[in-house]
Motif scaffolding. Structure first.
Motif, short mmCIF file in Angstrom:
data_model
loop_
_atom_site.label_atom_id
_atom_site.label_comp_id
_atom_site.label_asym_id
_atom_site.label_seq_id
_atom_site.Cartn_x
_atom_site.Cartn_y
_atom_site.Cartn_z
N ALA A 7 16.16 2.72 19.18
CA ALA A 7 16.64 2.86 18.14
C ALA A 7 17.54 1.61 17.90
N SER A 8 18.52 1.07 18.50
CA SER A 8 19.39 0.17 18.05
C SER A 8 19.40 -1.18 18.54
N ARG A 9 18.62 -1.25 19.81
CA ARG A 9 18.49 -2.66 20.59
C ARG A 9 20.11 -3.09 20.87
N MET B 153 16.48 8.25 6.23
CA MET B 153 17.31 8.38 7.69
C MET B 153 18.67 8.75 7.58
N ASN C 23 20.86 11.61 9.28
CA ASN C 23 21.92 11.52 9.88
C ASN C 23 22.76 12.46 9.38
N VAL D 188 23.16 6.08 16.83
CA VAL D 188 22.03 5.69 16.91
C VAL D 188 20.99 5.88 15.43
N SER D 189 21.10 6.80 14.62
CA SER D 189 20.29 7.04 13.56
C SER D 189 20.69 6.13 12.71
N TYR E 287 19.15 2.86 13.70
CA TYR E 287 17.58 2.82 13.47
C TYR E 287 17.30 2.49 12.03
N ARG F 264 17.89 -1.07 11.28
CA ARG F 264 16.76 -1.91 11.68
C ARG F 264 15.24 -1.72 10.87
N SER F 265 15.05 -0.43 10.64
CA SER F 265 14.07 -0.18 9.62
C SER F 265 14.15 -0.71 8.06
#
Length: 299
Positions: A77-79, A223, A227, A281-282, A285, A288-289
């Motif tokens: 999710a995060s890298r 998202m 969250n 984490v959310s 993500y 990133r999206s």
């Protein structure tokens, strides 16, 4: 005196009339719960079976497997290695202080409630985005759900279904679902009209526009709603423990009633750790999206 006399002119129900109304409504709901309670409870048996299975799976799995899976999901999710390290350290400390089982029970409830909220909330949000009439109908309901004290949810649910996991899940979902509905509606409505017109010009059907254009572009906003749903579900953990939902909430409730400061502090910190992990984490993500979609648009 003038103010008192003015108030006295307002028509009001007498105490006897108000008591009769309350007794009548209570009797109607009591009769309904007695007549249909078992039937309604049977409808939730598959959900209860899944929840029990999932909880047993988390409790039976080795701790290092659970941590590895959660760390892998955090990385996907995060890298971010920092976030992954924080996840590993947090869960290791939870196990070190003897809160592992309660944390797994809480995670099972939160994950199931979140999945149910997404499965119900996203379609409702889509329907609201596609129809102003549906939006004007659903929005007052969401306002009531968000402003109603959480304890009030427990009364009709417990009267209907008794004490246990399912009443807790229903109460958590009712309390936590409004953000994902609102932000799904908002995200789809904010999609650029020019992009939709371009998709229509290329011959995309309404379903193709929804699945291929609107939902991907609205995903960061959706998202954010997910969250907030997770955060609100976690905030219900202690309240849900009052109706028999096992997890981190029960030790906190026990510490309140027996004045065990350390017990409440440690379990409260475990809830905070879960909230921070899910939140980071959310959010990662969603970020990133959003960057991915901006890259596609620029490309």
């Amino acid at each position: 005196m003038a103010e008192t006399s003015w108030l006295s002119e307002i028509p009001q129900l007498s105490r006897g009339e108000l008591r009769d109304i309350r007794k009548g409504l209570d009797g109607i709901y009591r009769d309904f719960s007695r007549e249909y309670g078992e039937t309604i409870e049977a409808l939730f048996d598959p959900l209860l079976a899944f929840l029990v299975w999932f909880e047993k799976l988390l409790l039976a799995s080795p701790w290092f497997v659970i941590i590895a899976v959660i760390a892998a999901l955090a990385w996907v999710a995060s890298r971010s290695w920092k976030l992954v390290l924080g996840v590993v350290v947090s869960f290791f400390m939870i196990g070190y202080f003897g809160m592992w089982d309660d944390t797994m029970r809480t995670m099972s409830i939160i994950l199931v409630c979140t999945l149910m909220a997404i499965a119900l909330g996203v379609p409702i949000g889509i329907a609201m985005a596609r129809s102003d009439r549906i939006q004007s109908t659903v929005t007052p309901m969401l306002d009531i759900m968000q402003t109603m004290p959480a304890f009030v949810y427990l009364i009709p649910v417990v009267m209907l279904l008794g004490i246990g996991k399912i009443p807790g899940v229903i109460a958590v979902i009712i309390y936590a679902i409004p953000p994902v509905i609102r932000l799904t509606n908002l995200g789809i409505r904010l999609v650029d009209k020019d992009v939709l017109e371009a998709a229509t010009a290329y011959g995309a059907s309404p379903i193709q526009r929804l699945m291929g254009v609107q939902l991907p572009l609205a995903m960061p906003t959706i998202m954010a709603g997910i969250n907030q749903t997770i955060m609100m579900a976690l905030s219900m953990v202690v309240i849900a423990s009052m109706i028999g939902v096992k997890g981190l909430g029960q030790p906190v409730l026990k510490s309140i009633t027996n004045q065990y400061f350390t017990l409440g502090l440690l379990n409260g910190l475990a809830i905070v750790a879960l909230a921070i992990i899910f939140d980071r984490v959310s959010q990662a993500y969603a970020k990133r999206s959003q960057q991915h979609m901006e890259g596609l648009e620029n490309g």
